[in-house]
Motif scaffolding. Structure first.
Motif, PDB file in Angstrom:
ATOM      1  N   LEU A 174      42.230  25.757  39.022  1.00 47.53           N
ATOM      2  CA  LEU A 174      43.409  26.343  39.639  1.00 47.53           C
ATOM      3  C   LEU A 174      43.070  27.742  40.124  1.00 47.53           C
ATOM      4  O   LEU A 174      42.396  28.514  39.423  1.00 47.53           O
ATOM      5  CB  LEU A 174      44.564  26.414  38.641  1.00 47.53           C
ATOM      6  N   LEU A 175      43.527  28.076  41.318  1.00 45.46           N
ATOM      7  CA  LEU A 175      43.383  29.414  41.862  1.00 45.46           C
ATOM      8  C   LEU A 175      44.770  30.029  41.904  1.00 45.46           C
ATOM      9  O   LEU A 175      45.640  29.586  42.674  1.00 45.46           O
ATOM     10  CB  LEU A 175      42.770  29.391  43.262  1.00 45.46           C
ATOM     11  N   ILE A 176      44.995  31.028  41.049  1.00 44.95           N
ATOM     12  CA  ILE A 176      46.311  31.633  40.905  1.00 44.95           C
ATOM     13  C   ILE A 176      46.252  33.053  41.447  1.00 44.95           C
ATOM     14  O   ILE A 176      45.401  33.853  41.041  1.00 44.95           O
ATOM     15  CB  ILE A 176      46.757  31.648  39.431  1.00 44.95           C
ATOM     16  N   THR A 177      47.156  33.366  42.364  1.00 42.23           N
ATOM     17  CA  THR A 177      47.279  34.705  42.926  1.00 42.23           C
ATOM     18  C   THR A 177      48.683  35.203  42.630  1.00 42.23           C
ATOM     19  O   THR A 177      49.672  34.603  43.075  1.00 42.23           O
ATOM     20  CB  THR A 177      47.033  34.698  44.437  1.00 42.23           C
ATOM     21  N   ALA A 178      48.767  36.289  41.848  1.00 39.06           N
ATOM     22  CA  ALA A 178      50.079  36.798  41.455  1.00 39.06           C
ATOM     23  C   ALA A 178      49.920  38.201  40.907  1.00 39.06           C
ATOM     24  O   ALA A 178      48.807  38.675  40.634  1.00 39.06           O
ATOM     25  CB  ALA A 178      50.726  35.882  40.421  1.00 39.06           C
ATOM     26  N   SER A 179      51.055  38.874  40.750  1.00 43.51           N
ATOM     27  CA  SER A 179      51.044  40.180  40.094  1.00 43.51           C
ATOM     28  C   SER A 179      50.731  40.000  38.615  1.00 43.51           C
ATOM     29  O   SER A 179      50.779  38.892  38.075  1.00 43.51           O
ATOM     30  CB  SER A 179      52.397  40.872  40.284  1.00 43.51           C
ATOM     31  N   LYS A 180      50.443  41.114  37.935  1.00 41.04           N
ATOM     32  CA  LYS A 180      49.939  41.023  36.577  1.00 41.04           C
ATOM     33  C   LYS A 180      50.933  40.334  35.637  1.00 41.04           C
ATOM     34  O   LYS A 180      50.565  39.454  34.862  1.00 41.04           O
ATOM     35  CB  LYS A 180      49.605  42.419  36.046  1.00 41.04           C
ATOM     36  N   ASP A 181      52.209  40.706  35.690  1.00 45.76           N
ATOM     37  CA  ASP A 181      53.196  40.120  34.777  1.00 45.76           C
ATOM     38  C   ASP A 181      53.347  38.624  35.016  1.00 45.76           C
ATOM     39  O   ASP A 181      53.344  37.814  34.077  1.00 45.76           O
ATOM     40  CB  ASP A 181      54.545  40.819  34.943  1.00 45.76           C
ATOM     41  N   ILE A 182      53.454  38.238  36.282  1.00 49.27           N
ATOM     42  CA  ILE A 182      53.614  36.816  36.599  1.00 49.27           C
ATOM     43  C   ILE A 182      52.322  36.070  36.292  1.00 49.27           C
ATOM     44  O   ILE A 182      52.343  34.932  35.813  1.00 49.27           O
ATOM     45  CB  ILE A 182      54.010  36.645  38.080  1.00 49.27           C
ATOM     46  N   LEU A 183      51.189  36.727  36.540  1.00 49.95           N
ATOM     47  CA  LEU A 183      49.905  36.093  36.264  1.00 49.95           C
ATOM     48  C   LEU A 183      49.757  35.781  34.780  1.00 49.95           C
ATOM     49  O   LEU A 183      49.311  34.691  34.397  1.00 49.95           O
ATOM     50  CB  LEU A 183      48.772  36.999  36.737  1.00 49.95           C
TER      51      LEU A 183
END
Length: 680
Positions: free
Chosen positions: A329-338
């Protein structure tokens, strides 16, 4: 004095003198030179009871002594010089040690116990002043140059069996419980061994860190210690850039500490930024990406300021893509959401349990049939009258045709047997008859049949599937059924493009199951079970007929429990009679004008099912081995019988199933874990 009394008196005197001498020799003598000096004692015990000796020492020293019930025996003590109270107490310790007893002082109380219990008694630890050589104490000896665990095998043969000797790795120390004299001897040995340790060079390979950077950092860490340590006891570190390794040269203890630090620092670098690549072990990346995308959408709806509208706020700040080639999985998100998404992935990517489903299908059929009757036919071709009595189904007309349909021609005579055989072939049972041919032809047939049948069919399909994963097994035949035909002749005598359409259907056993493993070793099963087979021919049917039994249900069962899914018990009896009115009712003679048949059929169909939860490799191996060895045994029986006309080598056979090996963690893993705990 009479002479006869002299000898007894002499004997008595000698006995009394001997007793007095013995008493005097076994009693201690107190010698006091003057009132200013400490009293001394000359001790002479000849085969005296040990308890008496303890009582005497307690009176002299003024100590309170608690005696273990197991303390008993006799002893001999011979002293050639006078002893003070302290010297007498030291002699007393030695006497107890010879008798396998010892003294343990707890405050003002003196315990006298067997020497084997001394190491578990509350002895003093690292006393600043050394007491008597026979005193039991506990000492902690710190080693500086070599590992304590390596010294233990050398020291153990040197200590008594009743003493305690152990190593404590975190502080590199040795704990000894023994007498002062033995501990002092152990100290001398340890001092010589600890000084004799030689530097050793060792290569430590790095997986993730850079060797030059690691050596520079560790050098700064122990800079002060290196300057204060002797030249022969310093640790040297050199980096090997080509192999990305570190060469350590020094004493065992220092090398162990540095290697522990290197293992803790040689870790993969944490991913930085707002992009994470997560490699899945059990879940499917494509399905997981779809689930996480919906999670992100739902998070956007409940985020502050979104007002329940999809597509605002968080949704535009996180994306999840699946790489099917690497199942990642490639996840791109801000730190909290990540962090939230990574937590969800960790809970989704778990090893699911498997379920082995075994079905037992039992089909028992019992049939009984009886037929009895007479069929006849006559005809007068000249006068034109005829008559007969025959069944509609497989009647006597087919048989009688082969007898009566013949002329005087030789060719027709040759066909009589053939026609008769063709007619009898359509009937079952015993057929007897008489016939005459001529102006008035006549034929009669007696049919008798008694038959029974039994069928016991046992089918055990089984299949293995993942939790919440549908699985299907189908075993049978693909049978063609005629659905239509075209045979139009058109305007000519030949058919015009004739054809027949068919449709193939599966006939056999089919099992479809979807298990759901719940807590408490229970399994929820969605089951669809179908059993079908070709039926016997039925009069008037246009094509093949199939028997079909279907079960579709949902059940809850315990792990390994055998349950019944369903079944059918059916009894069918058919009793028929065909007769000529009036004539068939005449007693005895009426049997020539009627045909009777009775058909009884009983069928039992039961379906059982057993579901076994498989959570680990060992259970899976056991389930596989049971089936594997069953087939292997069946092949072994065939191989034992052999072939009649060919070599037995043509018979195939399964290889032996390898034994299951427990997947234990290597010793290095335990050692690494222990070192990490020690470092903390």
């Amino acid at each position: 004095m009479p002479r006869n009394l002299f000898k007894p008196l002499v004997a008595i005197s000698l006995v009394v003198m001997s007793l007095v001498a013995a008493i005097m020799s076994s009693a201690p003598t107190i010698a006091q030179t003057n009132a200013a000096q400490e009293p001394t004692y000359t001790v002479q015990f000849n085969d005296s009871d040990l308890l008496e000796v303890i009582k005497f020492v307690a009176e002299v020293t003024g100590k309170t002594m608690v005696i273990d019930p197991r303390v008993k025996g006799r002893t001999k003590i011979m002293s050639s010089k006078a002893l003070t109270a302290d010297e007498l107490y030291g002699l007393f310790r030695s006497v107890l040690e010879v008798s396998d007893f010892t003294v343990v002082e707890v405050g003002d109380i003196v315990r006298i116990v067997p020497i084997k219990d001394a190491r578990t008694s509350p002895t003093a630890v690292n006393k600043p002043e050394r007491g008597d050589d026979s005193e039991f104490v506990t000492q902690v000896i710190q080693l500086k140059n070599i590992a304590a665990a390596k010294v233990i095998p050398v020291l153990r043969p040197l200590v008594p069996q009743n003493s305690h000797l152990a190593a404590y790795d975190p502080s590199n120390a040795i704990v000894i419980t023994d007498t002062n004299a033995n501990i002092e001897r152990m100290r001398d040995v340890i001092d010589k061994i600890d000084r004799a340790a030689l530097p050793v060079t060792e290569v430590v390979k790095l997986k993730y860190a850079d060797a030059d950077a690691m050596v520079s950092m560790l050098g700064k860490l122990q800079g002060a210690d290196q300057k204060s340590a002797p030249q022969s006891n310093r640790l040297s570190m050199v980096s090997d850039t080509r192999n990305n390794a570190i060469l350590l040269t020094g004493e065992d203890v220092k090398r162990s500490k540095i290697k522990r630090l290197i293992r803790q620092l040689d870790q993969p670098q944490q991913q930085s930024g707002n992009v994470r690549v997560v490699y899945l072990e059990y879940a499917d990346a494509k399905e997981a990406a779809a689930v996480l995308t919906k999670v992100v959408q739902n998070m956007s709806k409940v985020s502050p300021g979104s007002k329940g509208k999809a597509g605002s706020g968080v949704q535009t700040q996180a994306t999840v893509e699946a790489d099917e080639a690497t199942n990642a999985l490639l996840i791109t998100a801000s730190k909290d959401i990540l962090d939230s998404l990574l937590s969800v992935v960790a809970r989704l990517d778990i090893r699911r349990a498997q379920v082995l489903v075994e079905a037992i299908i039992v089909d028992i059929n019992i049939g009984d049939r009886a037929e009895l009757g007479v069929e006849w036919l006559f005809v007068n071709q000249d006068d034109g009258y005829f008559g007969g009595s025959s069944r509609a189904e497989n009647g006597a007309l087919g048989v009688l045709e082969g007898v009566l349909d013949s002329d005087d021609d030789d060719d027709d005579d040759n066909n009589v047997v053939a026609n008769l055989a063709s007619g009898i072939a359509a009937r079952t049972g015993q057929t007897l008859g008489v016939a005459s041919d001529g102006r008035e032809a006549f034929a009669a047939i007696l049919s008798a049949l008694r038959g029974n049948s039994k069928a016991n069919i046992l089918s055990t399909p089984s299949l293995l599937t993942m939790d919440n994963q549908e699985a299907t097994i189908s075993v049978g035949q693909n049978v063609p059924f005629r659905t239509g035909s075209f045979t139009s002749t058109g305007t000519g005598s030949n058919p015009n493009n004739p054809f027949t359409t068919i449709q193939r259907e599966d006939v056999g056993i089919s099992l479809t199951v979807t298990p759901q493993v719940n807590e408490g070793n229970k399994v929820l099963l969605n089951i669809a079970q179908e059993v079908s087979s070709l039926a016997d021919g039925v009069a008037g049917s246009a094509d093949l007929i199939t028997n079909q039994s279907t079960i579709s249900t949902q059940i809850l069962a315990n792990d390994g429990q055998t349950i019944v899914l369903g079944g059918l018990i059916r009894e069918d009896i058919q009793d028929s009679e065909q007769r000529v009115p009036i004539l068939g009712s005449i007693p005895i003679l009426g049997h020539f004008f009627k045909f009777q048949s009775t058909n009884y059929r009983k069928s039992n169909l039961m379906v059982f099912l057993r579901a076994k939860i498989i959570r680990d490799d060992e259970t899976l191996y056991g389930a596989t081995a049971d089936k594997y060895r069953l087939i292997q045994q069946e092949q072994g029986e065939i191989q034992a019988e052999g072939l009649h006309l060919l070599n037995d080598d043509y018979i195939p056979g399964l290889q032996s199933l390898p034994e299951y090996e427990l997947q234990n963690l290597p010793d290095e893993a335990f050692q690494k874990e222990a070192e990490q705990e020690g470092g903390e």
